[in-house]
Design a protein around this motif. Structure first.
Motif, short mmCIF file in Angstrom:
data_model
loop_
_atom_site.label_atom_id
_atom_site.label_comp_id
_atom_site.label_asym_id
_atom_site.label_seq_id
_atom_site.Cartn_x
_atom_site.Cartn_y
_atom_site.Cartn_z
N ASP A 82 59.41 32.64 18.68
CA ASP A 82 60.43 32.56 19.72
C ASP A 82 61.54 31.66 19.21
O ASP A 82 61.36 30.45 19.09
N LEU A 83 62.69 32.26 18.88
CA LEU A 83 63.82 31.49 18.37
C LEU A 83 64.86 31.30 19.47
O LEU A 83 65.28 32.26 20.11
N GLY A 84 65.28 30.05 19.67
CA GLY A 84 66.35 29.75 20.60
C GLY A 84 67.58 29.30 19.83
O GLY A 84 67.63 29.38 18.60
N ALA A 85 68.57 28.82 20.55
CA ALA A 85 69.80 28.37 19.89
C ALA A 85 69.54 27.18 18.97
O ALA A 85 70.11 27.08 17.89
N THR A 86 68.64 26.30 19.40
CA THR A 86 68.41 25.07 18.62
C THR A 86 66.93 24.76 18.41
O THR A 86 66.58 23.65 18.01
N ALA A 139 48.00 41.41 11.73
CA ALA A 139 48.20 42.76 12.24
C ALA A 139 49.65 43.05 12.58
O ALA A 139 50.05 44.21 12.70
N GLY A 140 50.45 42.00 12.78
CA GLY A 140 51.85 42.22 13.13
C GLY A 140 52.56 40.92 13.42
O GLY A 140 51.93 39.87 13.61
N VAL A 141 53.89 40.99 13.44
CA VAL A 141 54.75 39.85 13.76
C VAL A 141 55.66 40.25 14.90
O VAL A 141 56.28 41.33 14.87
N GLY A 142 55.73 39.42 15.94
CA GLY A 142 56.66 39.64 17.04
C GLY A 142 57.68 38.52 17.06
O GLY A 142 57.31 37.35 16.92
N LEU A 143 58.96 38.86 17.21
CA LEU A 143 60.03 37.86 17.13
C LEU A 143 61.00 38.04 18.28
O LEU A 143 61.44 39.16 18.57
N GLY A 144 61.34 36.93 18.96
CA GLY A 144 62.35 36.96 20.00
C GLY A 144 63.60 36.22 19.54
O GLY A 144 63.50 35.16 18.92
N LEU A 145 64.77 36.79 19.84
CA LEU A 145 66.05 36.20 19.44
C LEU A 145 66.91 35.93 20.68
O LEU A 145 66.86 36.69 21.65
N PRO A 146 67.74 34.87 20.62
CA PRO A 146 68.58 34.53 21.79
C PRO A 146 69.88 35.33 21.85
O PRO A 146 70.97 34.77 21.89
N GLY A 147 69.75 36.64 21.86
CA GLY A 147 70.93 37.49 21.94
C GLY A 147 70.51 38.94 22.05
O GLY A 147 69.33 39.27 21.94
N PRO A 148 71.47 39.85 22.27
CA PRO A 148 71.15 41.28 22.41
C PRO A 148 70.53 41.84 21.13
O PRO A 148 70.96 41.52 20.03
N PRO A 156 70.01 42.59 15.63
CA PRO A 156 70.85 41.96 16.66
C PRO A 156 72.15 42.74 16.83
O PRO A 156 72.70 43.27 15.85
N ASN A 157 72.62 42.81 18.07
CA ASN A 157 73.81 43.59 18.38
C ASN A 157 74.91 42.68 18.91
O ASN A 157 74.96 42.36 20.09
N ASN A 158 75.78 42.23 18.02
CA ASN A 158 76.91 41.36 18.37
C ASN A 158 76.48 40.18 19.23
O ASN A 158 77.04 39.94 20.32
N PRO A 159 75.53 39.38 18.77
CA PRO A 159 75.04 38.25 19.58
C PRO A 159 76.06 37.13 19.62
O PRO A 159 76.53 36.67 18.57
N PRO A 160 76.43 36.63 20.81
CA PRO A 160 77.54 35.69 20.92
C PRO A 160 77.28 34.30 20.35
O PRO A 160 78.22 33.63 19.92
N ILE A 161 76.02 33.83 20.35
CA ILE A 161 75.76 32.48 19.86
C ILE A 161 75.01 32.49 18.53
O ILE A 161 74.42 31.51 18.13
N MET A 162 75.09 33.62 17.81
CA MET A 162 74.36 33.76 16.56
C MET A 162 75.29 34.23 15.44
O MET A 162 75.22 35.37 14.98
N PRO A 163 76.18 33.37 14.95
CA PRO A 163 77.12 33.78 13.90
C PRO A 163 76.39 34.25 12.64
O PRO A 163 75.45 33.61 12.18
N GLY A 164 76.84 35.39 12.13
CA GLY A 164 76.26 35.93 10.91
C GLY A 164 75.05 36.83 11.12
O GLY A 164 74.53 37.41 10.16
N TRP A 165 74.61 37.00 12.38
CA TRP A 165 73.41 37.77 12.64
C TRP A 165 73.69 39.22 13.04
O TRP A 165 72.77 40.03 13.10
#
Length: 389
Positions: A82-86, A139-148, A156-165
């Motif tokens: 689970d990745l957040g902004a910080t 068996a697998g890796v699940g990842l959450g990102l703080p953006g669309p 990631p689809n044009n995430p506003p707080i994730m420059p370069g992603w």
């Protein structure tokens, strides 16, 4: 010519065992409608993968007691991230979401996909070792990102707080470090999945609302997570709120719910009133400390969120609305504001049995939801059929 339906395979039969309850061959034959010889062959195939194991003997009704078999959740492990902004939270769990090892650490998502995902991979391998598991057990890796996120590709689809992603091949990067499937979703969806799995497993229709730097919702309908056509379902933070037309949102529109009721918006408003508020955590601290201005602002934010949720209740008719995110930690003020408007504005039929509550799983919701997403993929009928082929 009509095509006959495919005979359910080992993967379909395995779904009956995922609840952990031991069953005999005869019970499985009755439940599936298949011949005992077919069931016996599929049990052998599942035993060979380690996904099920003998679970003792059932009570005899005469003669030799029949053997029972049950889901062996410890046969493999998954990694939830689970990745957040910080911040970053990682957990290694078994296939039934029991945590084997976990870690919470500061991490700046703005550092970009290269450094962040390299750290995730290195830390994930260390955590597997801590849990006493090898990379071969994964068996697998699940990842959450703080953006669309476009769930089908994991990009990631044009995430506003994730420059370069934007459009980064997150699954591809992580697969170069882990020999396992990688699934990626946004943070609110994995929170909804985790909260549903941990706290409300018997509820078929649930909405989790995260109120933090932004505002978003994860939708569980008919027991399954609903993402929408492009993965944008639940983006309530950019629904326009009547009377807020002058407030500019970071999306470029005006009057968005996020622009007036998010934790970040409240922090800015309280600073304008002369209070020493650097960010959302300070808003929560002020409310808990009894500051009248902060309490009033949070309750009003609840009313504004409630005005959007009232429409959502009429549209989706959930049984439960769960509040998560840092502003939910402010106590009853946010909850009271939301309840005040939802119960007043929605029809009695939709609110007759509606519960509005604070998330029970706390900070673990996201990482456990990510792990559950990976486990569900690994244990799907098609995946199990492939494993037993």
């Amino acid at each position: 010519m009509a095509v006959s339906p495919r005979t359910p395979g080992a993967g379909e039969m395995f779904q009956l065992l995922r609840d952990g309850r031991p069953r005999t061959r005869a019970e499985l034959a009755t439940l599936t409608g298949q011949a005992r010889s077919t069931v016996a062959g599929r049990i052998d195939a599942l035993m060979a993968t380690g996904l099920i194991a003998p679970a003792g003997e059932a009570t005899s009704t005469g003669g030799r007691p029949p053997a029972t078999f049950a889901f062996n959740a410890s046969s493999q492990a998954v990694l939830g991230v689970d990745l957040g902004a910080t911040h970053a939270r990682l957990a290694v769990t078994d296939l039934a979401s029991t945590v084997l090892a976990e870690l919470d650490a500061p991490l700046a998502i703005a550092d970009g996909p290269g450094p962040v995902l390299a750290w995730v991979a290195e830390t994930g391998h260390k955590l597997l070792e801590t849990a006493g598991r090898s990379a071969a057990d994964l068996a697998g890796v699940g990842l959450g990102l703080p953006g669309p996120v476009e769930h089908a590709t994991g990009h990631p689809n044009n995430p506003p707080i994730m420059p370069g992603w934007d459009d980064a091949d997150v699954p591809g990067i992580l697969r170069s470090h882990f020999d396992a499937p990688v699934l990626v979703d946004n943070d609110v969806n994995i929170m909804a999945l985790g909260e549903h799995r941990i706290a409300w497993p018997d509820v078929a229709d649930l909405i989790l609302v995260k109120v933090a730097t932004g505002i978003g919702a994860g939708i569980i309908a008919d027991g399954a997570l609903r993402r929408g056509a492009q993965g944008a379902a639940g983006d309530i933070g950019h629904v326009a709120v009547p009377g807020a037309e002058e407030v500019v949102c970071r999306c470029g529109n005006v009057g968005c719910l996020e622009a007036i009721a998010s934790a970040q918006a409240l922090a800015a408003r309280l600073r304008e009133e002369g209070l020493d508020v650097a960010g959302p955590a300070d808003v929560v601290a002020l409310v808990r400390g009894g500051d009248v201005s902060a309490g009033r602002a949070v309750r009003q934010a609840g009313r504004e969120i409630g005005s959007v949720l009232a429409a959502t209740v009429s549209l989706l008719n959930p049984s439960v609305i769960v509040l998560g995110g840092i502003l939910a930690e402010a106590g009853e003020h946010l909850l009271a504001g939301i309840r005040e408007v939802v119960y007043r504005r929605s029809l009695p039929l939709a609110t007759q049995h509606l519960r509005i509550a604070v998330a029970r799983s706390g900070a673990q919701a996201g990482v456990l939801g990510a792990a559950a997403m990976a486990a569900d993929h690994a244990l799907s009928p098609d995946a199990v059929d492939a494993l037993t082929a």
